[in-house]
Design a protein around this motif. Structure first.
Motif, PDB file in Angstrom:
ATOM      1  N   UNK A 119     -48.173 -58.949  92.498  1.00 37.83           N
ATOM      2  CA  UNK A 119     -47.573 -59.120  93.812  1.00 37.83           C
ATOM      3  C   UNK A 119     -46.417 -60.112  93.749  1.00 37.83           C
ATOM      4  N   UNK A 120     -46.656 -61.200  93.029  1.00 39.85           N
ATOM      5  CA  UNK A 120     -45.596 -62.203  92.888  1.00 39.85           C
ATOM      6  C   UNK A 120     -44.399 -61.573  92.187  1.00 39.85           C
ATOM      7  N   UNK A 121     -44.666 -60.780  91.173  1.00 37.63           N
ATOM      8  CA  UNK A 121     -43.583 -60.086  90.455  1.00 37.63           C
ATOM      9  C   UNK A 121     -42.824 -59.163  91.383  1.00 37.63           C
ATOM     10  N   UNK A 122     -43.611 -58.364  92.143  1.00 41.11           N
ATOM     11  CA  UNK A 122     -42.990 -57.412  93.066  1.00 41.11           C
ATOM     12  C   UNK A 122     -42.185 -58.134  94.153  1.00 41.11           C
ATOM     13  N   UNK A 123     -42.785 -59.206  94.678  1.00 39.54           N
ATOM     14  CA  UNK A 123     -42.078 -59.955  95.723  1.00 39.54           C
ATOM     15  C   UNK A 123     -40.811 -60.567  95.147  1.00 39.54           C
ATOM     16  N   UNK A 124     -40.941 -61.095  93.951  1.00 32.24           N
ATOM     17  CA  UNK A 124     -39.766 -61.701  93.317  1.00 32.24           C
ATOM     18  C   UNK A 124     -38.707 -60.633  93.070  1.00 32.24           C
ATOM     19  N   UNK A 125     -39.121 -59.489  92.563  1.00 31.58           N
ATOM     20  CA  UNK A 125     -38.186 -58.397  92.302  1.00 31.58           C
ATOM     21  C   UNK A 125     -37.570 -57.888  93.610  1.00 31.58           C
ATOM     22  N   UNK A 126     -38.466 -57.785  94.620  1.00 34.98           N
ATOM     23  CA  UNK A 126     -37.992 -57.333  95.922  1.00 34.98           C
ATOM     24  C   UNK A 126     -36.973 -58.310  96.482  1.00 34.98           C
ATOM     25  N   UNK A 127     -37.230 -59.586  96.350  1.00 37.51           N
ATOM     26  CA  UNK A 127     -36.276 -60.593  96.838  1.00 37.51           C
ATOM     27  C   UNK A 127     -34.972 -60.494  96.085  1.00 37.51           C
ATOM     28  N   UNK A 128     -35.071 -60.273  94.797  1.00 38.82           N
ATOM     29  CA  UNK A 128     -33.853 -60.134  93.982  1.00 38.82           C
ATOM     30  C   UNK A 128     -33.034 -58.941  94.467  1.00 38.82           C
ATOM     31  N   UNK A 129     -33.801 -57.824  94.672  1.00 37.95           N
ATOM     32  CA  UNK A 129     -33.120 -56.613  95.121  1.00 37.95           C
ATOM     33  C   UNK A 129     -32.490 -56.819  96.503  1.00 37.95           C
ATOM     34  N   UNK A 130     -33.240 -57.456  97.366  1.00 39.57           N
ATOM     35  CA  UNK A 130     -32.703 -57.705  98.717  1.00 39.57           C
ATOM     36  C   UNK A 130     -31.506 -58.640  98.649  1.00 39.57           C
ATOM     37  N   UNK A 131     -31.626 -59.637  97.778  1.00 42.08           N
ATOM     38  CA  UNK A 131     -30.507 -60.580  97.634  1.00 42.08           C
ATOM     39  C   UNK A 131     -29.282 -59.860  97.069  1.00 42.08           C
ATOM     40  N   UNK A 132     -29.572 -58.988  96.141  1.00 45.65           N
ATOM     41  CA  UNK A 132     -28.471 -58.230  95.561  1.00 45.65           C
ATOM     42  C   UNK A 132     -27.835 -57.355  96.649  1.00 45.65           C
ATOM     43  N   UNK A 133     -28.654 -56.677  97.424  1.00 47.85           N
ATOM     44  CA  UNK A 133     -28.148 -55.826  98.501  1.00 47.85           C
ATOM     45  C   UNK A 133     -27.425 -56.651  99.544  1.00 47.85           C
ATOM     46  N   UNK A 134     -27.989 -57.820  99.845  1.00 46.64           N
ATOM     47  CA  UNK A 134     -27.335 -58.697 100.808  1.00 46.64           C
ATOM     48  C   UNK A 134     -25.979 -59.161 100.281  1.00 46.64           C
ATOM     49  N   UNK A 135     -25.978 -59.444  99.021  1.00 43.11           N
ATOM     50  CA  UNK A 135     -24.715 -59.859  98.402  1.00 43.11           C
ATOM     51  C   UNK A 135     -23.694 -58.710  98.482  1.00 43.11           C
ATOM     52  N   UNK A 136     -24.165 -57.515  98.210  1.00 46.61           N
ATOM     53  CA  UNK A 136     -23.285 -56.350  98.264  1.00 46.61           C
ATOM     54  C   UNK A 136     -22.813 -56.114  99.703  1.00 46.61           C
ATOM     55  N   UNK A 137     -23.760 -56.240 100.621  1.00 47.19           N
ATOM     56  CA  UNK A 137     -23.398 -56.052 102.019  1.00 47.19           C
ATOM     57  C   UNK A 137     -22.420 -57.151 102.472  1.00 47.19           C
ATOM     58  N   UNK A 138     -22.700 -58.287 102.013  1.00 44.27           N
ATOM     59  CA  UNK A 138     -21.860 -59.415 102.335  1.00 44.27           C
ATOM     60  C   UNK A 138     -20.460 -59.198 101.770  1.00 44.27           C
ATOM     61  N   UNK A 139     -20.373 -58.694 100.577  1.00 47.26           N
ATOM     62  CA  UNK A 139     -19.097 -58.407  99.954  1.00 47.26           C
ATOM     63  C   UNK A 139     -18.393 -57.258 100.700  1.00 47.26           C
ATOM     64  N   UNK A 140     -19.194 -56.283 101.039  1.00 48.92           N
ATOM     65  CA  UNK A 140     -18.591 -55.151 101.746  1.00 48.92           C
ATOM     66  C   UNK A 140     -18.103 -55.566 103.123  1.00 48.92           C
ATOM     67  N   UNK A 141     -18.780 -56.480 103.781  1.00 52.97           N
ATOM     68  CA  UNK A 141     -18.363 -56.979 105.078  1.00 52.97           C
ATOM     69  C   UNK A 141     -17.113 -57.833 104.879  1.00 52.97           C
ATOM     70  N   UNK A 142     -17.109 -58.584 103.881  1.00 54.73           N
ATOM     71  CA  UNK A 142     -15.962 -59.417 103.588  1.00 54.73           C
ATOM     72  C   UNK A 142     -14.736 -58.534 103.280  1.00 54.73           C
ATOM     73  N   UNK A 143     -14.928 -57.522 102.628  1.00 55.04           N
ATOM     74  CA  UNK A 143     -13.852 -56.624 102.265  1.00 55.04           C
ATOM     75  C   UNK A 143     -13.397 -55.886 103.543  1.00 55.04           C
ATOM     76  N   UNK A 144     -14.238 -55.528 104.339  1.00 55.16           N
ATOM     77  CA  UNK A 144     -13.864 -54.809 105.537  1.00 55.16           C
ATOM     78  C   UNK A 144     -13.243 -55.763 106.570  1.00 55.16           C
ATOM     79  N   UNK A 145     -13.549 -56.936 106.566  1.00 54.31           N
ATOM     80  CA  UNK A 145     -13.016 -57.904 107.503  1.00 54.31           C
ATOM     81  C   UNK A 145     -11.669 -58.405 106.974  1.00 54.31           C
ATOM     82  N   UNK A 146     -11.357 -58.198 105.994  1.00 52.88           N
ATOM     83  CA  UNK A 146     -10.098 -58.667 105.491  1.00 52.88           C
ATOM     84  C   UNK A 146      -9.052 -57.778 105.765  1.00 52.88           C
TER      85      UNK A 146
END
Length: 169
Positions: A142-169
């Motif tokens: 569970x800890x592994x999955x949660x950690x992996x899930x957080x990584x994935x979410x962080x990665x997606x958030x980072x991507x979304x954040x980048x995509x928002x930044x790119x679109x706002x520019x």
């Protein structure tokens, strides 16, 4: 046994009577009478000796009987004392044995119950330890999955954040 008095009162034997009647002379009569007196005296002495010995033997037997009776009485007293000493001990030992037997009867099912419960406890402990290992494995997964899930979410958030930044520019 005949006493001296009985011998003196008895009629003379036919042999002694014949001797007196045959001889007939006073001198022979005196000698025969003296001989009979000496024979009677010897018989009397022997009879007295026999009586004396008989009395001695009787006294010794009486003494021995007295000693035997005394020994018997002492032995009876000793036996009574021994019985008095051992009797309370027998009662106490018997009572204690009965109690020990009763406790043994009570212990037997308790021991069986204890062994059964120990087996059940060991089985339950093994099951508990297995479940604990399984839980630990699942928790780590569970800890592994949660950690992996957080990584994935962080990665997606980072991507979304980048995509928002790119679109706002």
């Amino acid at each position: 046994m005949t006493t001296t008095r009985q011998m003196l009162e008895q009629p003379q034997s036919p042999f002694v009577q014949r001797t007196i009647s045959i001889s007939g002379s006073p001198m022979v009569d005196d000698r025969e009478e003296e001989l009979s007196r000496s024979v009677l005296a010897m018989y009397k002495e022997k009879e007295d000796e026999i009586e004396r010995r008989k009395m001695e033997v009787r006294e010794r037997v009486q003494r021995k009987l007295g000693l035997a009776e005394e020994a018997t009485r002492r032995l009876a007293e000793i036996r009574e004392e021994l019985e008095a000493l051992t009797d309370p001990m027998r009662k106490e030992v018997s009572a204690l044995r009965k109690r020990v037997d009763a406790i043994n009867r009570e212990l037997k099912p308790l021991g069986q119950s204890c062994q059964k419960k120990e087996r059940e406890f060991k089985e339950a402990l093994e099951a508990y330890n297995e479940k604990n290992k399984e839980k630990a494995m699942f928790v780590s997964k569970l800890v592994e999955l949660v950690t992996e899930s957080e990584k994935l979410r962080m990665t997606k958030l980072d991507e979304l954040s980048k995509s928002i930044d790119v679109s706002l520019r």
